[in-house]
Design a protein around this motif. Sequence first.
Motif, PDB file in Angstrom:
ATOM      1  N   LEU A 150      -7.529  -0.269  -3.340  1.00  0.00           N
ATOM      2  CA  LEU A 150      -8.557  -0.770  -2.430  1.00  0.00           C
ATOM      3  C   LEU A 150      -9.262  -1.987  -3.007  1.00  0.00           C
ATOM      4  CD1 LEU A 150     -10.118   2.591  -1.160  1.00  0.00           C
ATOM      5  CD2 LEU A 150      -8.547   1.059   0.032  1.00  0.00           C
ATOM      6  N   ILE A 181       0.839  -1.203   0.000  1.00  0.00           N
ATOM      7  CA  ILE A 181       0.000   0.000   0.000  1.00  0.00           C
ATOM      8  C   ILE A 181       0.870   1.248   0.000  1.00  0.00           C
ATOM      9  CG2 ILE A 181      -1.680   1.302   1.347  1.00  0.00           C
ATOM     10  CD1 ILE A 181      -2.795  -1.324   2.348  1.00  0.00           C
ATOM     11  N   ALA A 230      -6.998  -4.884  -2.440  1.00  0.00           N
ATOM     12  CA  ALA A 230      -6.982  -5.247  -1.023  1.00  0.00           C
ATOM     13  C   ALA A 230      -8.209  -6.053  -0.645  1.00  0.00           C
ATOM     14  CB  ALA A 230      -6.891  -3.985  -0.163  1.00  0.00           C
ATOM     15  N   ARG A 231      -9.381  -5.638  -1.185  1.00  0.00           N
ATOM     16  CA  ARG A 231     -10.599  -6.385  -0.872  1.00  0.00           C
ATOM     17  C   ARG A 231     -10.571  -7.774  -1.492  1.00  0.00           C
ATOM     18  NH1 ARG A 231     -12.987  -1.163  -1.411  1.00  0.00           N
ATOM     19  NH2 ARG A 231     -13.283  -1.510  -3.653  1.00  0.00           N
ATOM     20  N   ARG A 275      -6.171   5.010  -6.315  1.00  0.00           N
ATOM     21  CA  ARG A 275      -6.655   4.669  -4.986  1.00  0.00           C
ATOM     22  C   ARG A 275      -7.720   3.576  -5.068  1.00  0.00           C
ATOM     23  NH1 ARG A 275      -8.527   9.184  -3.758  1.00  0.00           N
ATOM     24  NH2 ARG A 275      -6.654  10.054  -2.756  1.00  0.00           N
ATOM     25  N   GLN A 276      -8.612   3.702  -6.014  1.00  0.00           N
ATOM     26  CA  GLN A 276      -9.662   2.700  -6.174  1.00  0.00           C
ATOM     27  C   GLN A 276      -9.080   1.331  -6.556  1.00  0.00           C
ATOM     28  OE1 GLN A 276     -12.794   3.074  -5.307  1.00  0.00           O
ATOM     29  NE2 GLN A 276     -12.307   5.190  -4.691  1.00  0.00           N
TER      30      GLN A 276
END
Length: 603
Positions: free
Chosen positions: A119, A10, A122-123, A115-116
């Motif tokens: 994330l 990240i 990560a999900r 950023r999207q």
Amino acid sequence: MLHRVRCAKIGAKLLATAALTSFFGIQPVFGQEAQGQVAQPDSAVATMVKLLVDEGIVTPEKGEALMRRAEAEAAQRATAAPLAQAAELAAPPAGAVRVPYVPETVRAQIKDELRQEVLAQARTERWAAPEQAAPDWTRNIRINGDFRFRSASHFYGRDNALAHYIDVPAFNDGGPYDISGFGGQLLPTINTTRDKRNNMQLRGRINLEATVAERFQVGFQLATGDDPGPISTNSGLTGGFRKRDVWIQNAYVRGELVPGLTAMLGRFDNPFRTTDLMFDPDLAFDGVYGEANLTRLLGHDDFRFAVRGGAFPIQFEPENFPSTSLGKRNWRDRYLFSAQVELGKTFAGGIDVNLSAAYHNFTYLRGHVSEPCDVFSASNVECSTDLLRPLWASKGNTLMFLRDIDFSFADPSNPLQPQYLGLKFAYRVLDVNGSVSVPISDRVQARLTGSYLHNFGFDPKNNCLRGSLGAPVTNVEITDPTNPQQGACDATNPARFVGGNEGYGVYFSLGDPNLFSINPRRARRGAWAINAAYKYLQSDAVPDSFTDSDFHLGGTNTKGYVLGAAWAPFDRISLGARWFSSNTIVDAPLAIDVFFVDLGLAF
């Protein structure tokens, strides 16, 4: 560790985003200077995007989109700018790189898309979703353990006595044994002549400790072992590939009530500062323990001062003894009560000095002669003191017969004497230890340790209070070779009692302190150590059940030396060898040499 790696990902992506937007955010004048050079493959934008794609921070599709957007913006500005202004721009110096201007809206869009993407990844991988986070209790648990593979060899002296030393556990567990000689019953003895070479053994231990509240922990240890004895957790690789037993070696709760005041309940490693003269290094204690670290309580850090003590049950006597009698006896439980004071100080240069003194009182271990016992009217008679047989006896302690046999109903032609063995003396042991450690380098230390033992329960002057009843039957030197039945309490010409109540040891170690112990430690690669010791332990200095089980293959009435060395070829992996050479102090000759080669791994 996995959490740290993902956090690093990240951080890397966000850092790359900031760096890219910084390049796109150069002042417009540089954007104007770079007209006509946007599509050059060696531009800063192209280089930056290529690096991001190569490192996997952005996908190739995102990289192409970033390049197309930058080229479109540059082309738009080039069409709208006055040709005269472009003509007035000075030629860039040789080797200079011009960066196109990226509007604020484009930079914001790029930042939001990156950023999207982070994330979303990560999900998908479940490494940054709050609902997938590990529960709190997993962060309060610590797991470690070790494994040891050993080659064990035992060598016996050529002059050792034959069939002289009774196998006390076999005698008491399989008894009572007839000692009269009329019944034709052979007594169990220990091996004194046959060498044992390269017996393979393993030991595995795993420890779990969890913090359940502030300054309170609960811990467990599982360990291998061939029997439930108090010392060895070795498992011999024999028995036709049978599965190995696993035992609960430790189970305890520990709490620091206030800083410096600690208590433990359950079963735990030996908490006292001592040497293997007193207790085997693998011995665990059952019971309750407390320690007051007065250094912490008083707020001093220039010296160490601690007081510790505990009560440790050895055996709770059964409620239903004798089981074959209507009249039951009330025996007191056997305990070990211990107290210790420790002083220490670290001087300039890292020189550390430590001194401790402990008193260990083993209650109700000694044997007593029974009431007159008729062993002829029934075959399963229990005499009044049969329960006073020693637990986990080894060899060396002075022994006595427990039964006063009533011969009123004996067959005159076959007067059997079925007996059990018990300890002749009590054990109230003073244990004094001192050590000096001197650092030689960051990873090398020299340590000298001394130990002295004295048993105040030794009482030879009362050996013959009841004549031949309760007389010592071991550690007795025959003075008349023509009378092999000569006893220490004979009315005339008695045998000579030669037992003793003291012991001492000197230990020297040089190298990495992690390799000073016999157990695997987390030594770093290249660590080494050499260890040497001289030990002298008289027959009744300590109970032979709990002292070092390797030297002389356990027990007391022995003296000799130990030499050893260890080396860590890799982190947390150690190779070691030890040689034990020992002989009896008194009584018949019994020389035993032991050689161990160990491979140890710890995690």
